[in-house]
Write a protein that holds these residues in place. Structure first.
Motif, PDB file in Angstrom:
ATOM      1  N   GLY A   1      11.288  24.441  33.619  1.00  0.00           N
ATOM      2  CA  GLY A   1      10.205  23.978  32.714  1.00  0.00           C
ATOM      3  C   GLY A   1       8.771  23.887  33.643  1.00  0.00           C
ATOM      4  O   GLY A   1       7.796  23.544  33.169  1.00  0.00           O
ATOM      5  N   ASP A   2       8.851  24.021  34.970  1.00  0.00           N
ATOM      6  CA  ASP A   2       7.718  23.966  35.878  1.00  0.00           C
ATOM      7  C   ASP A   2       6.603  24.596  35.422  1.00  0.00           C
ATOM      8  O   ASP A   2       5.478  24.264  35.629  1.00  0.00           O
ATOM      9  N   GLN A   3       7.034  26.026  35.440  1.00  0.00           N
ATOM     10  CA  GLN A   3       5.801  27.102  35.187  1.00  0.00           C
ATOM     11  C   GLN A   3       5.424  26.815  33.569  1.00  0.00           C
ATOM     12  O   GLN A   3       4.340  26.905  33.406  1.00  0.00           O
ATOM     13  N   ARG A   4       6.304  26.639  32.741  1.00  0.00           N
ATOM     14  CA  ARG A   4       5.976  26.286  31.476  1.00  0.00           C
ATOM     15  C   ARG A   4       4.844  25.071  31.179  1.00  0.00           C
ATOM     16  O   ARG A   4       3.848  25.052  30.718  1.00  0.00           O
ATOM     17  N   HIS A   5       5.101  24.122  31.995  1.00  0.00           N
ATOM     18  CA  HIS A   5       4.054  22.918  32.221  1.00  0.00           C
ATOM     19  C   HIS A   5       2.677  23.183  32.871  1.00  0.00           C
ATOM     20  O   HIS A   5       1.869  22.793  32.114  1.00  0.00           O
ATOM     21  N   TRP A   6       2.827  23.927  33.832  1.00  0.00           N
ATOM     22  CA  TRP A   6       1.520  24.563  34.337  1.00  0.00           C
ATOM     23  C   TRP A   6       0.832  25.262  33.542  1.00  0.00           C
ATOM     24  O   TRP A   6      -0.266  25.154  33.295  1.00  0.00           O
ATOM     25  N   ALA A   7       1.558  26.281  32.856  1.00  0.00           N
ATOM     26  CA  ALA A   7       0.837  27.135  31.789  1.00  0.00           C
ATOM     27  C   ALA A   7       0.359  26.105  30.618  1.00  0.00           C
ATOM     28  O   ALA A   7      -0.911  26.791  30.166  1.00  0.00           O
ATOM     29  N   GLU A   8       0.899  25.076  30.188  1.00  0.00           N
ATOM     30  CA  GLU A   8       0.192  24.445  29.091  1.00  0.00           C
ATOM     31  C   GLU A   8      -1.013  23.650  29.434  1.00  0.00           C
ATOM     32  O   GLU A   8      -1.801  23.508  28.955  1.00  0.00           O
TER      33      GLU A   8
ATOM     34  N   ASP B   1      -1.321  35.076  41.350  1.00  0.00           N
ATOM     35  CA  ASP B   1      -0.022  34.654  41.789  1.00  0.00           C
ATOM     36  C   ASP B   1       0.885  33.620  41.038  1.00  0.00           C
ATOM     37  O   ASP B   1       1.221  32.578  41.431  1.00  0.00           O
ATOM     38  N   LEU B   2       0.940  34.086  39.660  1.00  0.00           N
ATOM     39  CA  LEU B   2       1.646  33.059  38.609  1.00  0.00           C
ATOM     40  C   LEU B   2       3.128  33.003  39.151  1.00  0.00           C
ATOM     41  O   LEU B   2       3.785  31.913  39.238  1.00  0.00           O
ATOM     42  N   HIS B   3       3.601  34.444  39.472  1.00  0.00           N
ATOM     43  CA  HIS B   3       5.066  34.440  39.885  1.00  0.00           C
ATOM     44  C   HIS B   3       5.956  33.827  38.940  1.00  0.00           C
ATOM     45  O   HIS B   3       7.014  33.210  39.029  1.00  0.00           O
ATOM     46  N   PHE B   4       5.770  34.198  37.642  1.00  0.00           N
ATOM     47  CA  PHE B   4       6.530  33.602  36.605  1.00  0.00           C
ATOM     48  C   PHE B   4       8.120  34.262  36.873  1.00  0.00           C
ATOM     49  O   PHE B   4       8.209  35.325  37.282  1.00  0.00           O
ATOM     50  N   GLY B   5       9.055  33.238  36.753  1.00  0.00           N
ATOM     51  CA  GLY B   5      10.552  33.775  37.154  1.00  0.00           C
ATOM     52  C   GLY B   5      10.944  33.412  38.726  1.00  0.00           C
ATOM     53  O   GLY B   5      11.908  33.848  39.071  1.00  0.00           O
ATOM     54  N   LYS B   6       9.957  32.825  39.388  1.00  0.00           N
ATOM     55  CA  LYS B   6      10.226  32.460  40.723  1.00  0.00           C
ATOM     56  C   LYS B   6      11.427  31.344  40.752  1.00  0.00           C
ATOM     57  O   LYS B   6      11.579  30.507  39.981  1.00  0.00           O
ATOM     58  N   LEU B   7      12.024  31.945  41.927  1.00  0.00           N
ATOM     59  CA  LEU B   7      13.300  31.052  42.337  1.00  0.00           C
ATOM     60  C   LEU B   7      12.833  30.322  43.648  1.00  0.00           C
ATOM     61  O   LEU B   7      12.572  30.923  44.437  1.00  0.00           O
ATOM     62  N   LEU B   8      13.189  28.943  43.489  1.00  0.00           N
ATOM     63  CA  LEU B   8      13.030  28.108  44.638  1.00  0.00           C
ATOM     64  C   LEU B   8      14.363  27.332  45.009  1.00  0.00           C
ATOM     65  O   LEU B   8      14.883  26.565  44.367  1.00  0.00           O
ATOM     66  N   HIS B   9      15.098  28.214  46.027  1.00  0.00           N
ATOM     67  CA  HIS B   9      16.382  27.938  46.611  1.00  0.00           C
ATOM     68  C   HIS B   9      17.156  27.795  45.342  1.00  0.00           C
ATOM     69  O   HIS B   9      18.140  26.786  45.342  1.00  0.00           O
ATOM     70  N   GLY B  10      17.384  28.803  44.690  1.00  0.00           N
ATOM     71  CA  GLY B  10      18.216  28.905  43.640  1.00  0.00           C
ATOM     72  C   GLY B  10      17.896  28.315  42.242  1.00  0.00           C
ATOM     73  O   GLY B  10      18.685  28.589  41.337  1.00  0.00           O
ATOM     74  N   LEU B  11      16.854  27.701  42.087  1.00  0.00           N
ATOM     75  CA  LEU B  11      16.494  26.901  41.222  1.00  0.00           C
ATOM     76  C   LEU B  11      15.306  27.697  40.312  1.00  0.00           C
ATOM     77  O   LEU B  11      14.294  28.078  41.016  1.00  0.00           O
ATOM     78  N   SER B  12      15.565  28.104  39.190  1.00  0.00           N
ATOM     79  CA  SER B  12      14.677  28.954  38.362  1.00  0.00           C
ATOM     80  C   SER B  12      13.333  27.899  37.868  1.00  0.00           C
ATOM     81  O   SER B  12      13.665  26.895  37.187  1.00  0.00           O
ATOM     82  N   LEU B  13      12.158  28.124  38.345  1.00  0.00           N
ATOM     83  CA  LEU B  13      11.077  27.389  37.952  1.00  0.00           C
ATOM     84  C   LEU B  13      10.564  27.717  36.658  1.00  0.00           C
ATOM     85  O   LEU B  13      10.094  26.865  35.878  1.00  0.00           O
ATOM     86  N   THR B  14      11.200  28.546  36.115  1.00  0.00           N
ATOM     87  CA  THR B  14      10.802  29.067  34.591  1.00  0.00           C
ATOM     88  C   THR B  14      11.747  28.234  33.866  1.00  0.00           C
ATOM     89  O   THR B  14      11.503  27.614  32.762  1.00  0.00           O
ATOM     90  N   GLU B  15      13.043  28.414  33.890  1.00  0.00           N
ATOM     91  CA  GLU B  15      13.962  27.604  33.220  1.00  0.00           C
ATOM     92  C   GLU B  15      13.996  26.046  33.437  1.00  0.00           C
ATOM     93  O   GLU B  15      14.468  25.560  32.203  1.00  0.00           O
TER      94      GLU B  15
END
Length: 417
Positions: free
Chosen positions: A24-31, A8-22
């Protein structure tokens, strides 16, 4: 045999309109995940579905997934990945033969003979069986038989058709809703289209030394500790954060170690600190401003639950300015009305089973935006509710996803489909 269980990585997830990919939240987790893999040196990394948040992910989400998977393979472990209900099975399956030569084994499209990979350790072979998200009708097609009458029977028939050596160690990787008798897993809050659909009794999975599950975002075992949801890597819903922010600490990287056949499986979690933890803050506007000014918690995503009897003027703007000055970001403001031990959301939940779906959507809309939907918004919500009710009951996979996107748009959670 040490391996890492992710889902359940859900890359591209939007949280109330905020892209967690853009953002940096998902990139930080991936690192951070790559750092853990480099330290743990597992023989395999399992990704149990929902790599993307949408069947047609954004370019940014694809780029992040490509970089992450390439980096994993370069660290040395075999990477074993299946499609979840949010993924496009065909997209996940693309170039699977070529990717297998690079150490990335993917299974997106269900086949009668499940894709499987056998690895060796000091105690002999361990076979990983890759079971992508399925419907009973697909199982019938894959096996060339009539569609089984339900998900549990479909799982039984599909697994019985595999050439499994039960005297050796076997791991099943799946992305389904698994329960034990009447005990269902506790959802996190950000799962969509779960409900009572697609339930599989965990007894259908007996015999496997470990079952690496995806689909439910809260880490937990179901039935027996070896049938395990590792959970999502981040909180993807404010309900998952808990009353304050403690839910962020439940998440992490799950490390699984199989010993000799028949010995206990070791399951442990390596904590990973999110770039921006989710926080739920409750109080009147004056109380929140005073408390957060005196004791700020910078770098968070905020859901403010206001308890004022009437919504204060410019409340959202005042809170947004305050949190931005502290390096945080206000994503959601709701007003909670306390009385008799309940609030708006509690009353909505208590009456949910008795209300038509379109009324529930309207109530949720009002709770989020403090007004009822009008005109085209109201019509869109009614259409979304009708599509969801009709298509979920029919188990129509493609149109179900379309209805899901339409519903999120109607509730202003993402852009138009």
């Amino acid at each position: 045999m040490k391996f890492i269980h992710l889902s359940d990585l859900h890359f591209g997830k939007l949280l109330h309109g905020l892209s967690l990919t853009e953002a940096g939240d998902q990139r930080h987790w991936a690192e951070e995940c790559l750092r853990v893999v480099a330290l743990e040196k597992p023989q395999a990394v399992v990704l149990a579905g929902d790599i993307y948040d949408r069947s047609q992910p954004s370019g940014e989400a694809r780029a992040l997934a490509g970089w992450f998977l390439t980096s994993l393979c370069r660290l040395g472990p075999r990477v074993l990945m299946i499609a979840g209900n949010h993924d496009s099975a065909e997209n996940v399956d693309y170039l699977r033969e070529l990717l297998a030569g690079e150490g990335l084994h993917v299974s997106g499209v269900l086949r009668g003979a499940l894709d499987h990979v056998t690895l060796e350790d000091a105690y002999g072979p361990v076979t990983f069986w890759l079971l992508p998200y399925f419907f009973p009708a697909r199982v019938g097609e894959a096996l060339g038989i009539p569609a089984p009458p339900g998900y549990t029977e479909a799982a039984r028939q599909l697994l019985a058709a595999q050439d499994v050596d039960w005297h050796r160690r076997n791991v099943l990787v799946a992305h389904q809703l698994v329960l034990s008798g009447t005990d269902a897993p506790v959802p996190g809050g950000s799962e969509t289209m779960v409900g009572g659909l697609g339930q599989i009794d965990c007894q259908a999975l007996d015999g496997f030394d470990y079952v690496a599950l995806g689909h439910i975002h809260r880490p937990q075992s179901i039935g027996r500790r070896e049938v395990n949801y590792c959970g999502a890597p981040l909180c993807y819903h404010f309900d998952e954060a808990g009353a304050g922010a403690e839910g962020n600490d439940r998440l992490g990287i799950q490390v699984v170690t199989l010993g000799q056949k028949g010995t206990p499986v070791e399951i442990r979690r390596v904590p990973v600190k999110p770039l921006h933890p989710l926080r739920n803050i409750t109080g009147s506007l004056a109380e929140i401003v005073q408390r957060e000014t005196e004791c700020p918690v910078p770098g968070a995503y905020i859901h403010a639950h206001l308890t004022d009897e009437t919504l204060p003027e410019h409340a959202q703007e005042r809170l947004r300015t305050l949190f931005e000055s502290q390096g945080s970001r206000l994503l959601l403001v709701t007003r909670r009305i306390f009385g008799g031990g309940s609030d708006e959301s509690a009353r909505l939940g208590a009456d949910a089973e008795r209300q038509p779906l379109d009324q529930l959507f309207e109530a949720y809309y009002q709770m989020q935006l403090d007004r009822l939907p009008e005109g085209q918004e109201a019509e869109l919500i009614r259409e979304a509710a009708g599509m969801v009710e009709e298509l979920v009951s029919a188990g129509n996979e493609v149109d179900e996803k379309a209805a899901e996107r339409l519903l999120r748009f109607a509730l202003r959670q993402e852009g138009a489909p």
